[in-house]
Design a protein around this motif. Sequence first.
Motif, PDB file in Angstrom:
ATOM      1  N   TYR A  17       4.606  49.851 -14.973  1.00  0.00           N
ATOM      2  CA  TYR A  17       5.905  49.794 -15.656  1.00  0.00           C
ATOM      3  C   TYR A  17       5.727  49.497 -17.225  1.00  0.00           C
ATOM      4  O   TYR A  17       6.239  50.238 -17.916  1.00  0.00           O
ATOM      5  CB  TYR A  17       6.784  48.755 -14.974  1.00  0.00           C
ATOM      6  CG  TYR A  17       7.991  48.425 -15.665  1.00  0.00           C
ATOM      7  CD1 TYR A  17       9.216  48.907 -15.231  1.00  0.00           C
ATOM      8  CD2 TYR A  17       8.246  47.692 -16.783  1.00  0.00           C
ATOM      9  CE1 TYR A  17      10.500  48.851 -15.720  1.00  0.00           C
ATOM     10  CE2 TYR A  17       9.479  47.483 -17.329  1.00  0.00           C
ATOM     11  CZ  TYR A  17      10.621  48.198 -16.789  1.00  0.00           C
ATOM     12  OH  TYR A  17      12.027  48.004 -17.231  1.00  0.00           O
ATOM     13  N   HIS A  76      13.606  56.480 -10.956  1.00  0.00           N
ATOM     14  CA  HIS A  76      14.541  55.369 -10.665  1.00  0.00           C
ATOM     15  C   HIS A  76      15.773  55.667 -10.930  1.00  0.00           C
ATOM     16  O   HIS A  76      16.036  56.917 -11.549  1.00  0.00           O
ATOM     17  CB  HIS A  76      14.045  54.135 -11.434  1.00  0.00           C
ATOM     18  CG  HIS A  76      14.099  54.405 -13.079  1.00  0.00           C
ATOM     19  ND1 HIS A  76      13.201  55.305 -13.844  1.00  0.00           N
ATOM     20  CD2 HIS A  76      15.074  54.008 -13.586  1.00  0.00           C
ATOM     21  CE1 HIS A  76      13.749  55.213 -14.888  1.00  0.00           C
ATOM     22  NE2 HIS A  76      14.816  54.527 -15.173  1.00  0.00           N
ATOM     23  N   ASP A  78      19.464  53.578 -13.020  1.00  0.00           N
ATOM     24  CA  ASP A  78      19.568  52.545 -13.854  1.00  0.00           C
ATOM     25  C   ASP A  78      20.561  51.548 -13.190  1.00  0.00           C
ATOM     26  O   ASP A  78      20.333  50.387 -13.365  1.00  0.00           O
ATOM     27  CB  ASP A  78      20.187  53.150 -15.040  1.00  0.00           C
ATOM     28  CG  ASP A  78      19.301  53.991 -15.900  1.00  0.00           C
ATOM     29  OD1 ASP A  78      18.085  53.920 -15.969  1.00  0.00           O
ATOM     30  OD2 ASP A  78      19.901  54.650 -16.762  1.00  0.00           O
ATOM     31  N   GLN A  80      21.303  50.355 -10.296  1.00  0.00           N
ATOM     32  CA  GLN A  80      20.634  49.509  -9.257  1.00  0.00           C
ATOM     33  C   GLN A  80      20.683  48.030  -9.697  1.00  0.00           C
ATOM     34  O   GLN A  80      20.769  47.007  -9.488  1.00  0.00           O
ATOM     35  CB  GLN A  80      19.509  49.797  -8.592  1.00  0.00           C
ATOM     36  CG  GLN A  80      18.319  50.265  -9.668  1.00  0.00           C
ATOM     37  CD  GLN A  80      16.880  50.203  -8.919  1.00  0.00           C
ATOM     38  OE1 GLN A  80      16.743  49.871  -8.102  1.00  0.00           O
ATOM     39  NE2 GLN A  80      16.351  51.370  -9.417  1.00  0.00           N
ATOM     40  N   TYR A  81      20.392  48.118 -11.341  1.00  0.00           N
ATOM     41  CA  TYR A  81      20.158  46.784 -11.967  1.00  0.00           C
ATOM     42  C   TYR A  81      21.545  46.176 -12.602  1.00  0.00           C
ATOM     43  O   TYR A  81      21.364  45.012 -12.921  1.00  0.00           O
ATOM     44  CB  TYR A  81      19.155  47.055 -12.917  1.00  0.00           C
ATOM     45  CG  TYR A  81      17.649  47.269 -12.789  1.00  0.00           C
ATOM     46  CD1 TYR A  81      16.754  46.368 -12.012  1.00  0.00           C
ATOM     47  CD2 TYR A  81      17.458  48.872 -12.648  1.00  0.00           C
ATOM     48  CE1 TYR A  81      15.634  47.182 -11.595  1.00  0.00           C
ATOM     49  CE2 TYR A  81      16.259  49.103 -12.561  1.00  0.00           C
ATOM     50  CZ  TYR A  81      15.193  48.435 -11.853  1.00  0.00           C
ATOM     51  OH  TYR A  81      13.919  48.843 -11.625  1.00  0.00           O
ATOM     52  N   GLY A 125      17.999  52.648  -4.440  1.00  0.00           N
ATOM     53  CA  GLY A 125      17.636  51.119  -4.724  1.00  0.00           C
ATOM     54  C   GLY A 125      16.124  50.863  -5.106  1.00  0.00           C
ATOM     55  O   GLY A 125      15.732  49.741  -4.875  1.00  0.00           O
ATOM     56  N   LEU A 126      15.454  51.698  -5.267  1.00  0.00           N
ATOM     57  CA  LEU A 126      14.004  51.485  -5.391  1.00  0.00           C
ATOM     58  C   LEU A 126      13.568  51.052  -6.851  1.00  0.00           C
ATOM     59  O   LEU A 126      13.967  51.817  -7.723  1.00  0.00           O
ATOM     60  CB  LEU A 126      13.299  52.698  -4.941  1.00  0.00           C
ATOM     61  CG  LEU A 126      12.791  53.277  -3.528  1.00  0.00           C
ATOM     62  CD1 LEU A 126      12.155  54.535  -3.468  1.00  0.00           C
ATOM     63  CD2 LEU A 126      12.335  51.990  -2.845  1.00  0.00           C
ATOM     64  N   LYS A 127      13.105  49.694  -6.844  1.00  0.00           N
ATOM     65  CA  LYS A 127      12.811  49.563  -8.307  1.00  0.00           C
ATOM     66  C   LYS A 127      11.722  50.227  -9.228  1.00  0.00           C
ATOM     67  O   LYS A 127      10.908  50.979  -8.097  1.00  0.00           O
ATOM     68  CB  LYS A 127      12.233  48.111  -8.212  1.00  0.00           C
ATOM     69  CG  LYS A 127      12.968  47.048  -7.593  1.00  0.00           C
ATOM     70  CD  LYS A 127      14.392  46.956  -8.412  1.00  0.00           C
ATOM     71  CE  LYS A 127      15.417  46.111  -7.449  1.00  0.00           C
ATOM     72  NZ  LYS A 127      16.778  45.820  -8.210  1.00  0.00           N
ATOM     73  N   ILE A 128      11.502  50.356 -10.186  1.00  0.00           N
ATOM     74  CA  ILE A 128      10.513  51.308 -11.060  1.00  0.00           C
ATOM     75  C   ILE A 128       9.132  50.831 -10.603  1.00  0.00           C
ATOM     76  O   ILE A 128       8.782  49.912 -11.027  1.00  0.00           O
ATOM     77  CB  ILE A 128      10.807  51.237 -12.680  1.00  0.00           C
ATOM     78  CG1 ILE A 128      12.176  51.647 -13.002  1.00  0.00           C
ATOM     79  CG2 ILE A 128       9.708  51.947 -13.410  1.00  0.00           C
ATOM     80  CD1 ILE A 128      12.582  51.489 -14.327  1.00  0.00           C
ATOM     81  N   SER A 129       8.362  51.962 -10.009  1.00  0.00           N
ATOM     82  CA  SER A 129       6.967  51.398  -9.431  1.00  0.00           C
ATOM     83  C   SER A 129       6.269  52.484  -8.999  1.00  0.00           C
ATOM     84  O   SER A 129       6.966  53.816  -9.072  1.00  0.00           O
ATOM     85  CB  SER A 129       7.246  50.374  -8.103  1.00  0.00           C
ATOM     86  OG  SER A 129       8.064  50.994  -7.301  1.00  0.00           O
ATOM     87  N   SER A 132       8.351  54.017  -6.031  1.00  0.00           N
ATOM     88  CA  SER A 132       9.560  55.120  -6.420  1.00  0.00           C
ATOM     89  C   SER A 132       9.060  56.206  -6.835  1.00  0.00           C
ATOM     90  O   SER A 132       9.729  57.126  -6.593  1.00  0.00           O
ATOM     91  CB  SER A 132      10.254  54.014  -7.313  1.00  0.00           C
ATOM     92  OG  SER A 132       9.706  54.108  -8.751  1.00  0.00           O
TER      93      SER A 132
END
Length: 230
Positions: A17, A76, A78, A80-81, A125-129, A132
């Motif tokens: 990230y 990702h 946006d 979801q946050y 819903g996958l966080k930036i990683s 994902s």
Amino acid sequence: MALNPQKDRPLAERETYSKAFIQVGGMWRHGGLSEMFSFSARLAGIAADLMQTEGTLLHHDQALFKEPGGGHTPWHCDQQYWPLDAESEREAVSCWIPLQATSSEMGPMMFASGSHKGERNEHHGLKISDESEERIWEYVKREGFPVVSKPYELGDVTFHSGWCLHRADGNSTDRYRDAHTMQYVGSKMRWNDSFQGGRFGGGHAMDFMGGPGGSLREAGVPEVFRRGRL
């Protein structure tokens, strides 16, 4: 770049990230061109047209700097946050403004066209990683979403739904890839019932202390466009 939170960490020592970009929020509070971009009635009006709303609130803004040799930005979405009310959560878009001509080698935005439509699933819903990046790539290919990416000229602007899946390649040039972004919501947007507020700092909408289920506008989130207002 004085606000760079990564200035003392070499790229090689960062996680995925932090290799993707330097992120600085609340740019509108620094005035100048940042405030002009974030409070642009023209850009906010386009957002209102896309959201089909009477007005536009500035949920937040930020500067994103992809360093020379910087890494890819994993897939990702946006929104979801953002803790927005489910009944109106489609009324949210992001605007991305490159601050230089952006070649394919600099890592321009890449979108999975149409991925914001229909029902959401676990991929949204996958966080930036790293996870994902791998799982959403597989999903995009399996579902056949057209992947759209192209160079940008100085003066180009992009808009995308808060639920649109997107990513960017790394920057293989010796120049920074600078961008200014705004995240907009409709003027009647409300927080969801789990929102507690006061989390980010720097003029982010979530710092305006409305209660769960409350109106963002009534809590003082800046309204940057309203139809019929000069």
